[in-house]
Scaffold this active site. Sequence first.
Site, PDB file in Angstrom:
ATOM      1  N   HIS A   1     -57.888 -80.692   2.313  1.00 16.33           N
ATOM      2  CA  HIS A   1     -56.833 -81.896   2.173  1.00 16.33           C
ATOM      3  C   HIS A   1     -56.017 -81.852   3.454  1.00 16.33           C
ATOM      4  O   HIS A   1     -55.377 -81.215   3.767  1.00 16.33           O
ATOM      5  CB  HIS A   1     -55.771 -81.290   1.034  1.00 16.33           C
TER       6      HIS A   1
ATOM      7  N   GLU B   1     -48.398 -85.639  -6.911  1.00 16.82           N
ATOM      8  CA  GLU B   1     -47.457 -84.968  -5.842  1.00 16.82           C
ATOM      9  C   GLU B   1     -46.315 -85.336  -6.153  1.00 16.82           C
ATOM     10  O   GLU B   1     -45.288 -84.363  -6.433  1.00 16.82           O
ATOM     11  CB  GLU B   1     -48.085 -85.585  -4.424  1.00 16.82           C
TER      12      GLU B   1
ATOM     13  N   ASP C   1     -52.835 -80.587   4.696  1.00 18.76           N
ATOM     14  CA  ASP C   1     -52.041 -81.838   4.540  1.00 18.76           C
ATOM     15  C   ASP C   1     -51.820 -82.550   5.866  1.00 18.76           C
ATOM     16  O   ASP C   1     -52.495 -83.125   6.456  1.00 18.76           O
ATOM     17  CB  ASP C   1     -50.632 -82.035   3.489  1.00 18.76           C
ATOM     18  N   ASP C   2     -50.689 -82.376   6.400  1.00 21.39           N
ATOM     19  CA  ASP C   2     -50.175 -83.108   7.663  1.00 21.39           C
ATOM     20  C   ASP C   2     -49.482 -82.031   8.596  1.00 21.39           C
ATOM     21  O   ASP C   2     -48.442 -82.008   8.834  1.00 21.39           O
ATOM     22  CB  ASP C   2     -49.128 -84.092   7.404  1.00 21.39           C
TER      23      ASP C   2
ATOM     24  N   HIS D   1     -55.085 -84.767   6.531  1.00 22.11           N
ATOM     25  CA  HIS D   1     -55.072 -86.172   7.077  1.00 22.11           C
ATOM     26  C   HIS D   1     -55.201 -86.004   8.514  1.00 22.11           C
ATOM     27  O   HIS D   1     -54.313 -85.235   9.078  1.00 22.11           O
ATOM     28  CB  HIS D   1     -53.948 -86.929   6.729  1.00 22.11           C
TER      29      HIS D   1
ATOM     30  N   HIS E   1     -55.027 -88.809  -4.174  1.00 19.43           N
ATOM     31  CA  HIS E   1     -53.849 -87.852  -4.488  1.00 19.43           C
ATOM     32  C   HIS E   1     -53.219 -88.322  -5.767  1.00 19.43           C
ATOM     33  O   HIS E   1     -53.230 -89.688  -6.246  1.00 19.43           O
ATOM     34  CB  HIS E   1     -52.865 -88.449  -3.377  1.00 19.43           C
TER      35      HIS E   1
END
Length: 351
Positions: A25, A208, A286-287, A27, A205
């Site tokens: 996961h 969340e 994630d980010d 991005h 997703h």
Amino acid sequence: MSAANLNVSPELESLIARLPKVELHLHIEGTLEPELAFALAKRNDIALPFANVEALRAAYNFKDLQSFLDLYYATAAVLRTRKDFYALAMSYFTRAFADGVVHAELFFDPQTHTVRGVNLGDVFGGLRDAMTDAHNRYGITSELILCFLRHLSEQEALETLQQALPYRKEFVGVGLDSGERGNPPSKFVNVFAKARELGLRVVAHAGEEGPAGYIYEALDLLKVDRIDHGVRCDEDPELVARLARERIPLTVCPLSNLKLCVVKDLRNHNFAKLLRAGVAVTINSDDPAYFGGYIADNYRATAAALGLSAAEIVAVTENAVRGSYLAATEKTALLGRIRAAAARPIQLTVR
Ligand code: ADE
Ligand code: ZN
């Protein structure tokens, strides 16, 4: 409490560092560090609405998912050319290698770029060049997952899938991201059915910020293989039991959850509870450029906050291998490498 206050024992620190890790996961646009954003802005003659790197970083103070997404899409405007996408992905792979990542399945958002007139071939080309170099330089294998922006329409997602068909061999699956509230998985039933017909793998997703009901929709309507985040499954004990029984991987991102106020304190995160209930949870970043840590930081902070044992940390890395889109033979080989890495200190002590 900030993640910086969390420390693990030297033994767990060493275990986390040496375990081969799979990231499910991530991005790629979320790995754009402020320094690279400013360098690309200069190269492409684009004005960022911040005076400098420090001012941009100071804006990383999010109250929810949407407040993050607003900044994230604005900063992505500096990505224009094949060379830019290469630089972005290569800087991720360099950090991932330092963290012991051996396989990564990367999300990217074509709609964020095509709407600005960026050529889709340049997005695929730059990412592919970096994936090839990361394999040659670091031995990291990787795949791409094309995500649809859920705040846009299903028609736009269908058009995006159509535009991506000339690059069908370049991506292994499709996903669903962006603002979750008010954009349920049920909005994308047709485009996910089409993706499955094309032989693509599917993830989404869900849970969340959105309710547990969105996780059911992702499973039953979109027929996903994994749930990205999924932490709100906890609101429904029957759903938790089903996730455990069916061994559906959850790609959890603890530092993201903290930074986007999904949880107030990492010590209250339900990651350990889900793991101990038999859910196939995994740890991901994630980010990471925005959330204060790459994958090893997420492992360390989660282990420290929740008191994960060495065996639990190993089990989490195994969950990621099993939940990946690697071939069965590669999964077996990687599980062997994890076992060997986990056993190393014990062998040294015995000798
Ligand atoms: N796009 C990038 N990061 C995301 C996240 N955490 N949730 C939804 N969409 C995203
Ligand atoms: Zn995400």
